[in-house]
Design a protein around this motif. Structure first.
Motif, PDB file in Angstrom:
ATOM      1  N   VAL B  85      63.749  52.410  13.129  1.00 54.15           N
ATOM      2  CA  VAL B  85      63.209  52.358  14.610  1.00 54.15           C
ATOM      3  C   VAL B  85      64.453  52.484  15.455  1.00 54.15           C
ATOM      4  O   VAL B  85      65.433  51.684  15.400  1.00 54.15           O
ATOM      5  N   VAL B  86      64.586  53.370  16.142  1.00 54.26           N
ATOM      6  CA  VAL B  86      65.603  53.566  17.242  1.00 54.26           C
ATOM      7  C   VAL B  86      65.248  53.044  18.850  1.00 54.26           C
ATOM      8  O   VAL B  86      66.258  52.922  19.552  1.00 54.26           O
ATOM      9  N   ALA B  87      64.049  53.105  18.996  1.00 53.31           N
ATOM     10  CA  ALA B  87      63.655  52.680  20.153  1.00 53.31           C
ATOM     11  C   ALA B  87      62.190  52.281  20.350  1.00 53.31           C
ATOM     12  O   ALA B  87      61.489  52.745  19.449  1.00 53.31           O
ATOM     13  N   ASN B  88      61.791  51.526  21.330  1.00 54.88           N
ATOM     14  CA  ASN B  88      60.335  50.778  21.402  1.00 54.88           C
ATOM     15  C   ASN B  88      59.988  50.620  22.839  1.00 54.88           C
ATOM     16  O   ASN B  88      60.826  50.536  23.554  1.00 54.88           O
ATOM     17  N   ALA B  91      53.752  50.846  26.891  1.00 57.81           N
ATOM     18  CA  ALA B  91      53.335  51.585  28.167  1.00 57.81           C
ATOM     19  C   ALA B  91      52.060  51.000  28.706  1.00 57.81           C
ATOM     20  O   ALA B  91      51.051  50.739  27.860  1.00 57.81           O
ATOM     21  N   PRO B  92      51.681  51.191  29.957  1.00 55.49           N
ATOM     22  CA  PRO B  92      50.410  50.569  30.550  1.00 55.49           C
ATOM     23  C   PRO B  92      49.180  51.082  29.903  1.00 55.49           C
ATOM     24  O   PRO B  92      48.046  50.422  29.565  1.00 55.49           O
ATOM     25  N   ILE B  93      49.026  52.377  29.880  1.00 55.05           N
ATOM     26  CA  ILE B  93      47.900  52.969  29.129  1.00 55.05           C
ATOM     27  C   ILE B  93      48.019  53.430  27.541  1.00 55.05           C
ATOM     28  O   ILE B  93      47.395  53.194  26.673  1.00 55.05           O
ATOM     29  N   THR B  94      49.281  53.909  27.244  1.00 58.73           N
ATOM     30  CA  THR B  94      49.435  54.279  25.962  1.00 58.73           C
ATOM     31  C   THR B  94      49.705  53.418  24.928  1.00 58.73           C
ATOM     32  O   THR B  94      49.300  53.443  23.886  1.00 58.73           O
ATOM     33  N   GLY B  95      50.125  52.196  25.446  1.00 59.11           N
ATOM     34  CA  GLY B  95      50.163  50.806  24.595  1.00 59.11           C
ATOM     35  C   GLY B  95      51.458  51.044  23.954  1.00 59.11           C
ATOM     36  O   GLY B  95      52.488  51.691  24.317  1.00 59.11           O
ATOM     37  N   PRO B  96      51.951  50.337  22.813  1.00 57.30           N
ATOM     38  CA  PRO B  96      52.964  49.944  22.131  1.00 57.30           C
ATOM     39  C   PRO B  96      53.417  51.257  21.370  1.00 57.30           C
ATOM     40  O   PRO B  96      52.362  51.982  20.861  1.00 57.30           O
ATOM     41  N   TRP B  97      54.553  51.519  21.533  1.00 55.04           N
ATOM     42  CA  TRP B  97      55.151  52.972  20.877  1.00 55.04           C
ATOM     43  C   TRP B  97      56.541  52.526  20.297  1.00 55.04           C
ATOM     44  O   TRP B  97      57.188  51.674  20.572  1.00 55.04           O
ATOM     45  N   GLN B  98      57.051  53.292  19.354  1.00 60.46           N
ATOM     46  CA  GLN B  98      58.187  53.314  18.890  1.00 60.46           C
ATOM     47  C   GLN B  98      58.768  54.510  18.245  1.00 60.46           C
ATOM     48  O   GLN B  98      57.896  55.348  17.740  1.00 60.46           O
ATOM     49  N   ILE B  99      59.934  54.758  18.567  1.00 62.24           N
ATOM     50  CA  ILE B  99      60.579  56.080  18.146  1.00 62.24           C
ATOM     51  C   ILE B  99      61.353  55.800  16.670  1.00 62.24           C
ATOM     52  O   ILE B  99      62.114  54.798  16.707  1.00 62.24           O
ATOM     53  N   GLU B 100      61.080  56.766  15.800  1.00 60.48           N
ATOM     54  CA  GLU B 100      61.394  56.512  14.442  1.00 60.48           C
ATOM     55  C   GLU B 100      62.037  57.665  14.063  1.00 60.48           C
ATOM     56  O   GLU B 100      61.744  58.825  14.214  1.00 60.48           O
ATOM     57  N   GLU B 200      67.928  52.776  26.846  1.00 60.16           N
ATOM     58  CA  GLU B 200      68.340  51.747  25.935  1.00 60.16           C
ATOM     59  C   GLU B 200      69.133  52.058  24.842  1.00 60.16           C
ATOM     60  O   GLU B 200      68.993  53.226  24.329  1.00 60.16           O
ATOM     61  N   ASP B 201      70.016  51.283  24.542  1.00 55.42           N
ATOM     62  CA  ASP B 201      71.046  51.463  23.181  1.00 55.42           C
ATOM     63  C   ASP B 201      70.141  51.568  21.780  1.00 55.42           C
ATOM     64  O   ASP B 201      69.056  50.559  21.818  1.00 55.42           O
ATOM     65  N   GLY B 202      70.418  52.450  21.030  1.00 51.79           N
ATOM     66  CA  GLY B 202      69.668  52.560  19.897  1.00 51.79           C
ATOM     67  C   GLY B 202      70.314  51.454  18.680  1.00 51.79           C
ATOM     68  O   GLY B 202      71.280  50.558  19.174  1.00 51.79           O
ATOM     69  N   PRO B 203      69.973  51.530  17.608  1.00 51.43           N
ATOM     70  CA  PRO B 203      70.654  50.646  16.596  1.00 51.43           C
ATOM     71  C   PRO B 203      72.094  50.947  16.140  1.00 51.43           C
ATOM     72  O   PRO B 203      72.397  52.057  16.653  1.00 51.43           O
ATOM     73  N   GLY B 208      73.738  56.777  19.899  1.00 49.56           N
ATOM     74  CA  GLY B 208      72.823  57.322  20.946  1.00 49.56           C
ATOM     75  C   GLY B 208      71.881  56.323  21.591  1.00 49.56           C
ATOM     76  O   GLY B 208      71.860  55.196  21.101  1.00 49.56           O
ATOM     77  N   ARG B 209      71.513  56.600  22.656  1.00 53.73           N
ATOM     78  CA  ARG B 209      70.680  55.838  23.726  1.00 53.73           C
ATOM     79  C   ARG B 209      69.550  56.539  23.849  1.00 53.73           C
ATOM     80  O   ARG B 209      69.338  57.837  23.780  1.00 53.73           O
ATOM     81  N   TRP B 210      68.350  55.800  23.978  1.00 56.06           N
ATOM     82  CA  TRP B 210      67.127  56.506  24.284  1.00 56.06           C
ATOM     83  C   TRP B 210      66.423  55.894  25.090  1.00 56.06           C
ATOM     84  O   TRP B 210      66.602  54.889  25.904  1.00 56.06           O
TER      85      TRP B 210
END
Lengths: 167, 248
Positions: B85-88, B91-100, B200-203, B208-210
Motif C-alpha cells: 500500500v503506497v497511498a490511501n 473520498a466523500p462519495i467514492t469512500g475509502p481507497w488505497q493505491i497498491e 503524500e509521501d509513499g512508504p 515517490g510521492r502520491w
C-alpha cells in the motif's frame, strides 16, 4: 461469445483496430477513446454476436464503424459502454502517441481486407487485386455474376466506411 | 512495449467480472424509493422507541484503508504478487481507497508482442464504493519507466468515476504519482476550476510521492488538466488532460 473470447479478440485486434481508428481520425486521443469504447461495447454486447452473420472480427469492426459514425456526428467519442462497465480509458504517454502514429501507417488495404467476410474478401481480391473479370470469378466461385458484383460492391463499401471515405 | 494497450486490457479484464450497471425503469425506481422510504420510517420509529429518542446513533463502521507501507499477502489480492500500500484516503462519495503496488512478470499477446513488460502494476482499490462493487478500479502495469517513473520519480495520472445511487451524486477520483520535488498537485480548467492538494509521501520501502484528488462532478470543465508545482509554484510539466466526466 465468452469474456475469454473477447479477451482473445482484444489481443488479436487491439493494435490493428487502434491503427485503423488513428488512420481515420488522425487524433491519437480520439483513436484511444474509440478503441476503448469499441472493446467495452463488445464486452457489453457479446451476447448479441451471431456467428452466422460474420466472423468475430467483422462484428468487432462493425461496432467500431458505429462508434466512428457517432464520433463524426457528435464531434466527440461517446463513452456509454465504458461508463456502464466503469472502465477508465488509460491516459496516453508520448510513447503511446508515437505508437498510434506508427500503427496507423501499418494499416494496409490487405490488412483491412482480412476483416471482411470471406466471400467479399475473395471477390475483392479477385476483382481488384488480380483484375479478373466478373464472369470468370463467378464461374470459379460457383455463383452468379450478379452475386460477385454485389460482393465486390459491399466489400468496397465496407472498406470505404472503415477508412473514413464517403460512400 | 506500450502502456495504453496493457492498461486497457487490465481495465477490460477487471470489468468482465463486474456486473454492468443495471438500467432501472422509472416505475421500478418509484416503487423501490417508496419501499425504501417506508422502511426508513419504520426503522426510525423502532430506533426512537428503543433509545427513547434521545441517544445519538453511532457512526457506521465501514472498512478503513490499510496504513501506507502495509504489505498485503498474495492470497488477499487479485495480483501476481503480494501488494504494497503506497497511498490511501477517504473520498466523500467514492469512500475509502488505497493505491497498491504489485510485481508482474509481464504479458504477451497471442502474436508474441509484449503487452506490458516485467515490472510493476499500480492499481487503486476502492474498499467501500457506494455502487457496492469494491475491488481494483483502475491502474496499469509495465516496466518502472512506463508507469510514470521514467524520469524517476515521474508524473502520472489515472482517473476513475463513481456514481452514488439516488440522488446520483457523481465523483471522479484523480490519482497518480508525482516527483519528489512536487510541492503541490493542481487541477485547473479555463472556466476557473482550481483544486490544489499536497501529495503524500509513499512508504519508505518505495520511492515517490502520491496523490488522490476527489472531484465532485456537477458539470463538465472543458480543457481541465492536472499538473504538479515545484516549491516556487512553477508548473513541473505541460500537464495531463483530464478525462470525462470532468472534461469532454
Amino acid at each position: 461469445m465468452s469474456p475469454a473470447e473477447i479477451e482473445e479478440l482484444y489481443r488479436l485486434h487491439a493494435r490493428r483496430m487502434a491503427g485503423y481508428l488513428m488512420r481515420v481520425t488522425r487524433d491519437a486521443e480520439v483513436a484511444a477513446d474509440l478503441t476503448a469504447e469499441t472493446f467495452a461495447a463488445a464486452l457489453v454486447s457479446r451476447g448479441g454476436y451471431r456467428a452466422e452473420l460474420g466472423s468475430p472480427s467483422t462484428w468487432l469492426y462493425g461496432i467500431a464503424a458505429n462508434k466512428l459514425s457517432d464520433w463524426r456526428r457528435r464531434g466527440y467519442a461517446e463513452d456509454r459502454a465504458r461508463r456502464r462497465l466503469q472502465i477508465e480509458r488509460p491516459p496516453l504517454s508520448e510513447a503511446d502517441v508515437a505508437e498510434f502514429a506508427r500503427l496507423a501507417d501499418e494499416v494496409t488495404a490487405d490488412a483491412l481486407l482480412e476483416e471482411l467476410p470471406a466471400d467479399q474478401r475473395a471477390a475483392l481480391r479477385a476483382r481488384v487485386l488480380d483484375d479478373r473479370a466478373y464472369g470468370e470469378i463467378a464461374v470459379a466461385e460457383g455463383v452468379s455474376e450478379a452475386a460477385v458484383r454485389q460482393r465486390v460492391s459491399r466489400g468496397l463499401s465496407s472498406l470505404r466506411a472503415r477508412i473514413g471515405g464517403e460512400r | 512495449m506500450n502502456d495504453f494497450f496493457g492498461a486497457l486490457e487490465l481495465e477490460l479484464r477487471s470489468a468482465r467480472d463486474r456486473k454492468p450497471r443495471r438500467h432501472v425503469s422509472a416505475g421500478t425506481l418509484v416503487g423501490t424509493l417508496a419501499a425504501a422510504l417506508a422502511l426508513a420510517a419504520a426503522l426510525l420509529v423502532t430506533f426512537a422507541l428503543r433509545s427513547g429518542g434521545s441517544e445519538p446513533a453511532e457512526p457506521a463502521a465501514g472498512p478503513r484503508p490499510d496504513p501506507v507501507g502495509t504489505i498485503i499477502p498474495k492470497d488477499k489480492v487479485p495480483y501476481e504478487s503480494r501488494a504494497l500500500v503506497v497511498a490511501n484516503g477517504i473520498a466523500p462519495i467514492t469512500g475509502p481507497w488505497q493505491i497498491e503496488l504489485s510485481r508482474t512478470k509481464g504479458e504477451r499477446d497471442t502474436n508474441g508482442a509484449v503487452m506490458w513488460e516485467r515490472g510493476y502494476c499500480v492499481t487503486i482499490r476502492l474498499l467501500d464504493p457506494p455502487n457496492g462493487r469494491p475491488g481494483p478500479s483502475s491502474g496499469s502495469c509495465g516496466a518502472p519507466r512506463s508507469l510514470g517513473f521514467r524520469k524517476t520519480p515521474g508524473f502520472s495520472r489515472y482517473q476513475g468515476a463513481v456514481v452514488h445511487p439516488p440522488p446520483r451524486k457523481q465523483e471522479a477520483l484523480v490519482w497518480g504519482r508525482v516527483p519528489d520535488r512536487a510541492e503541490k498537485v493542481v487541477i485547473t480548467a479555463p472556466d476557473g476550476l482550481r483544486i490544489e492538494v499536497r501529495p503524500e509521501d509513499g512508504p519508505k520501502t518505495f520511492p515517490g510521492r502520491w496523490y488522490g484528488i476527489p472531484v465532485r462532478v456537477r458539470g463538465e470543465h472543458p480543457g481541465a488538466r492536472i499538473n504538479w508545482l515545484d516549491k516556487h509554484g512553477q508548473p513541473g510539466s505541460r500537464g495531463i488532460r483530464l478525462m470525462p466526466p470532468i472534461t469532454r
